[in-house]
Write a protein that holds these residues in place. Structure first.
Motif, PDB file in Angstrom:
ATOM      1  N   MET A  66       0.817  -1.216   0.000  1.00 32.79           N
ATOM      2  CA  MET A  66       0.000   0.000   0.000  1.00 32.79           C
ATOM      3  C   MET A  66       0.852   1.269   0.000  1.00 32.79           C
ATOM      4  SD  MET A  66      -3.320  -1.083   2.199  1.00 32.79           S
ATOM      5  CE  MET A  66      -4.334   0.227   1.542  1.00 32.79           C
ATOM      6  N   ARG A  67       2.058   1.199   0.511  1.00 30.37           N
ATOM      7  CA  ARG A  67       2.964   2.353   0.429  1.00 30.37           C
ATOM      8  C   ARG A  67       3.364   2.617  -1.020  1.00 30.37           C
ATOM      9  NH1 ARG A  67       7.414   0.724   4.632  1.00 30.37           N
ATOM     10  NH2 ARG A  67       6.188   0.777   6.508  1.00 30.37           N
ATOM     11  N   GLN A  68       3.545   1.566  -1.790  1.00 33.94           N
ATOM     12  CA  GLN A  68       4.027   1.697  -3.160  1.00 33.94           C
ATOM     13  C   GLN A  68       2.951   2.108  -4.150  1.00 33.94           C
ATOM     14  OE1 GLN A  68       5.949  -1.943  -4.215  1.00 33.94           O
ATOM     15  NE2 GLN A  68       7.685  -1.592  -2.856  1.00 33.94           N
ATOM     16  N   ASN A  69       1.665   1.928  -3.808  1.00 33.97           N
ATOM     17  CA  ASN A  69       0.624   2.226  -4.786  1.00 33.97           C
ATOM     18  C   ASN A  69       0.318   3.719  -4.914  1.00 33.97           C
ATOM     19  OD1 ASN A  69      -1.120   2.878  -2.687  1.00 33.97           O
ATOM     20  ND2 ASN A  69      -2.395   1.054  -2.917  1.00 33.97           N
ATOM     21  N   GLY A  70       0.945   4.558  -4.086  1.00 35.24           N
ATOM     22  CA  GLY A  70       0.814   6.000  -4.239  1.00 35.24           C
ATOM     23  C   GLY A  70      -0.280   6.662  -3.430  1.00 35.24           C
ATOM     24  N   HIS A  71      -1.199   5.898  -2.855  1.00 35.63           N
ATOM     25  CA  HIS A  71      -2.278   6.499  -2.075  1.00 35.63           C
ATOM     26  C   HIS A  71      -1.988   6.553  -0.581  1.00 35.63           C
ATOM     27  CE1 HIS A  71      -4.983   6.578  -5.505  1.00 35.63           C
ATOM     28  NE2 HIS A  71      -4.675   5.314  -5.757  1.00 35.63           N
ATOM     29  N   ASN A  72      -0.978   5.832  -0.130  1.00 34.72           N
ATOM     30  CA  ASN A  72      -0.710   5.694   1.307  1.00 34.72           C
ATOM     31  C   ASN A  72       0.773   5.872   1.607  1.00 34.72           C
ATOM     32  OD1 ASN A  72      -3.504   4.575   2.075  1.00 34.72           O
ATOM     33  ND2 ASN A  72      -2.841   3.199   0.451  1.00 34.72           N
ATOM     34  N   ASP A  73       1.338   6.991   1.215  1.00 34.28           N
ATOM     35  CA  ASP A  73       2.787   7.204   1.351  1.00 34.28           C
ATOM     36  C   ASP A  73       3.266   7.166   2.794  1.00 34.28           C
ATOM     37  OD1 ASP A  73       3.004   7.461  -1.388  1.00 34.28           O
ATOM     38  OD2 ASP A  73       2.692   9.639  -1.334  1.00 34.28           O
ATOM     39  N   GLY A  74       2.496   7.706   3.718  1.00 34.48           N
ATOM     40  CA  GLY A  74       2.931   7.791   5.112  1.00 34.48           C
ATOM     41  C   GLY A  74       2.526   6.594   5.961  1.00 34.48           C
ATOM     42  N   LEU A  75       2.088   5.519   5.352  1.00 29.36           N
ATOM     43  CA  LEU A  75       1.602   4.357   6.089  1.00 29.36           C
ATOM     44  C   LEU A  75       2.760   3.644   6.784  1.00 29.36           C
ATOM     45  CD1 LEU A  75      -1.012   2.740   6.609  1.00 29.36           C
ATOM     46  CD2 LEU A  75      -0.415   1.343   4.642  1.00 29.36           C
ATOM     47  N   ALA A  76       2.588   3.367   8.069  1.00 31.55           N
ATOM     48  CA  ALA A  76       3.618   2.680   8.851  1.00 31.55           C
ATOM     49  C   ALA A  76       3.072   1.339   9.339  1.00 31.55           C
ATOM     50  CB  ALA A  76       4.030   3.536  10.043  1.00 31.55           C
ATOM     51  N   TYR A  77       3.976   0.464   9.729  1.00 27.19           N
ATOM     52  CA  TYR A  77       3.565  -0.846  10.235  1.00 27.19           C
ATOM     53  C   TYR A  77       2.708  -0.709  11.494  1.00 27.19           C
ATOM     54  CZ  TYR A  77       6.874  -2.815   6.946  1.00 27.19           C
ATOM     55  OH  TYR A  77       7.531  -3.160   5.799  1.00 27.19           O
ATOM     56  N   VAL A  78       2.961   0.314  12.266  1.00 28.38           N
ATOM     57  CA  VAL A  78       2.200   0.562  13.497  1.00 28.38           C
ATOM     58  C   VAL A  78       0.727   0.845  13.184  1.00 28.38           C
ATOM     59  CG1 VAL A  78       1.956   2.246  15.368  1.00 28.38           C
ATOM     60  CG2 VAL A  78       4.192   1.328  14.797  1.00 28.38           C
ATOM     61  N   ASP A  79       0.447   1.416  12.037  1.00 28.09           N
ATOM     62  CA  ASP A  79      -0.933   1.745  11.664  1.00 28.09           C
ATOM     63  C   ASP A  79      -1.808   0.510  11.503  1.00 28.09           C
ATOM     64  OD1 ASP A  79      -0.260   4.431  11.602  1.00 28.09           O
ATOM     65  OD2 ASP A  79       0.271   4.369   9.472  1.00 28.09           O
ATOM     66  N   PHE A  80      -1.188  -0.629  11.358  1.00 27.97           N
ATOM     67  CA  PHE A  80      -1.933  -1.861  11.138  1.00 27.97           C
ATOM     68  C   PHE A  80      -2.762  -2.256  12.360  1.00 27.97           C
ATOM     69  CE2 PHE A  80      -2.501  -6.286   9.744  1.00 27.97           C
ATOM     70  CZ  PHE A  80      -2.755  -6.067   8.403  1.00 27.97           C
ATOM     71  N   VAL A  81      -2.470  -1.678  13.514  1.00 33.21           N
ATOM     72  CA  VAL A  81      -3.234  -1.984  14.725  1.00 33.21           C
ATOM     73  C   VAL A  81      -4.707  -1.604  14.554  1.00 33.21           C
ATOM     74  CG1 VAL A  81      -2.890   0.195  15.967  1.00 33.21           C
ATOM     75  CG2 VAL A  81      -3.126  -1.931  17.240  1.00 33.21           C
ATOM     76  N   PHE A  82      -4.986  -0.667  13.664  1.00 32.16           N
ATOM     77  CA  PHE A  82      -6.375  -0.270  13.442  1.00 32.16           C
ATOM     78  C   PHE A  82      -7.197  -1.404  12.829  1.00 32.16           C
ATOM     79  CE2 PHE A  82      -4.285   3.928  13.435  1.00 32.16           C
ATOM     80  CZ  PHE A  82      -4.953   4.463  14.525  1.00 32.16           C
ATOM     81  N   LEU A  83      -6.561  -2.278  12.110  1.00 28.31           N
ATOM     82  CA  LEU A  83      -7.287  -3.396  11.513  1.00 28.31           C
ATOM     83  C   LEU A  83      -7.843  -4.319  12.590  1.00 28.31           C
ATOM     84  CD1 LEU A  83      -8.281  -5.270   9.299  1.00 28.31           C
ATOM     85  CD2 LEU A  83      -6.011  -6.268   9.250  1.00 28.31           C
ATOM     86  N   THR A  84      -6.994  -4.798  13.479  1.00 24.31           N
ATOM     87  CA  THR A  84      -7.473  -5.718  14.510  1.00 24.31           C
ATOM     88  C   THR A  84      -8.442  -5.033  15.459  1.00 24.31           C
ATOM     89  OG1 THR A  84      -5.475  -5.264  15.787  1.00 24.31           O
ATOM     90  CG2 THR A  84      -5.482  -7.242  14.424  1.00 24.31           C
ATOM     91  N   THR A  85      -8.187  -3.778  15.771  1.00 20.61           N
ATOM     92  CA  THR A  85      -9.081  -3.038  16.663  1.00 20.61           C
ATOM     93  C   THR A  85     -10.457  -2.861  16.025  1.00 20.61           C
ATOM     94  OG1 THR A  85      -7.187  -1.853  17.574  1.00 20.61           O
ATOM     95  CG2 THR A  85      -9.355  -0.906  17.963  1.00 20.61           C
ATOM     96  N   THR A  86     -10.494  -2.446  14.770  1.00 20.06           N
ATOM     97  CA  THR A  86     -11.765  -2.239  14.076  1.00 20.06           C
ATOM     98  C   THR A  86     -12.543  -3.544  13.957  1.00 20.06           C
ATOM     99  OG1 THR A  86     -10.758  -0.446  12.818  1.00 20.06           O
ATOM    100  CG2 THR A  86     -12.828  -1.331  11.981  1.00 20.06           C
ATOM    101  N   LYS A  87     -11.851  -4.621  13.615  1.00 17.58           N
ATOM    102  CA  LYS A  87     -12.509  -5.923  13.497  1.00 17.58           C
ATOM    103  C   LYS A  87     -13.127  -6.338  14.828  1.00 17.58           C
ATOM    104  CE  LYS A  87     -11.646 -10.797  13.239  1.00 17.58           C
ATOM    105  NZ  LYS A  87     -11.869 -11.207  14.598  1.00 17.58           N
ATOM    106  N   MET A  88     -12.402  -6.189  15.918  1.00 15.61           N
ATOM    107  CA  MET A  88     -12.911  -6.603  17.224  1.00 15.61           C
ATOM    108  C   MET A  88     -14.063  -5.717  17.698  1.00 15.61           C
ATOM    109  SD  MET A  88     -11.342  -9.293  17.754  1.00 15.61           S
ATOM    110  CE  MET A  88     -11.535  -9.782  19.426  1.00 15.61           C
ATOM    111  N   VAL A  89     -14.004  -4.433  17.427  1.00 17.65           N
ATOM    112  CA  VAL A  89     -15.096  -3.534  17.817  1.00 17.65           C
ATOM    113  C   VAL A  89     -16.364  -3.864  17.029  1.00 17.65           C
ATOM    114  CG1 VAL A  89     -15.876  -1.126  17.707  1.00 17.65           C
ATOM    115  CG2 VAL A  89     -13.631  -1.665  18.650  1.00 17.65           C
ATOM    116  N   ILE A  90     -16.213  -4.074  15.731  1.00 12.68           N
ATOM    117  CA  ILE A  90     -17.372  -4.434  14.897  1.00 12.68           C
ATOM    118  C   ILE A  90     -17.950  -5.770  15.357  1.00 12.68           C
ATOM    119  CG2 ILE A  90     -18.037  -5.188  12.575  1.00 12.68           C
ATOM    120  CD1 ILE A  90     -16.216  -2.996  11.482  1.00 12.68           C
ATOM    121  N   GLN A  91     -17.097  -6.723  15.601  1.00 15.63           N
ATOM    122  CA  GLN A  91     -17.550  -8.041  16.035  1.00 15.63           C
ATOM    123  C   GLN A  91     -18.262  -7.953  17.379  1.00 15.63           C
ATOM    124  OE1 GLN A  91     -14.525 -11.059  15.916  1.00 15.63           O
ATOM    125  NE2 GLN A  91     -15.494 -12.230  17.542  1.00 15.63           N
TER     126      GLN A  91
END
Length: 170
Positions: A66-91
């Protein structure tokens, strides 16, 4: 022969009282084939849903892509925590309502619906990773909704096949 009086003794019969609950030996003999198939199917479904626990492995590849596709230049590995958090909140938020809906739908339709949502989430992620990170989070978070349909349904369905004395083992 000492002690033998020559009289024929009547055999001693002991009456076995009727039991409401079958003995463990009898209970073992009555393992329903449909129940075993349900356990195996539920195990396979739940193990495939276990791929959610591989999100840390996906992190490296998804974030780099996603960093290479040009839409998410500032994306860091730490940002991935939002995925698990969002999934658990929705669930967690959806579980009471979707669990009730799954019970009304019946096990076959509920598991098929959950599996379709789960697979659809992965298929949709194929498209969303090409654009924005927030969309990828939402598409992968569909797994939380799918889990609401599948997890409790597979356990409950397997328990129904067996006697109450075996529910804890199932």
């Amino acid at each position: 022969i000492s002690g033998h009086s020559g009289k024929k003794k009547d055999p001693v019969y002991t009456a076995v009282p009727a039991q409401d609950n079958p003995s463990p030996v009898e209970d073992r003999k009555k393992i329903p084939v449909g129940g075993v198939c349900t356990i195996i199917g539920g195990f396979l479904v739940c193990i495939s849903f276990g791929s959610d626990f591989s999100y840390p492995n996906i992190n490296t590849y998804l974030t780099s892509y996603m960093r290479q596709n040009g839409h998410n230049d500032g994306l860091a590995y730490v940002d991935f925590v939002f995925l698990t958090t969002t999934k658990m909140v929705i669930q967690g938020a959806a579980m009471p309502w979707l669990g009730r809906l799954a019970r009304k739908m019946g096990p076959r339709i509920a598991v098929a619906t959950g599996s379709a949502i789960y697979s659809g989430g992965y298929l949709l992620t194929c498209l969303t990773v090409k654009h924005h990170y927030a969309l990828a989070i939402l598409s992968l978070s569909l797994h939380g909704l799918a889990f609401c349909f599948v997890y409790a349904t597979t356990i409950r369905t397997a328990q129904v096949w067996f006697s109450p004395t075996r529910k804890g083992l199932v």
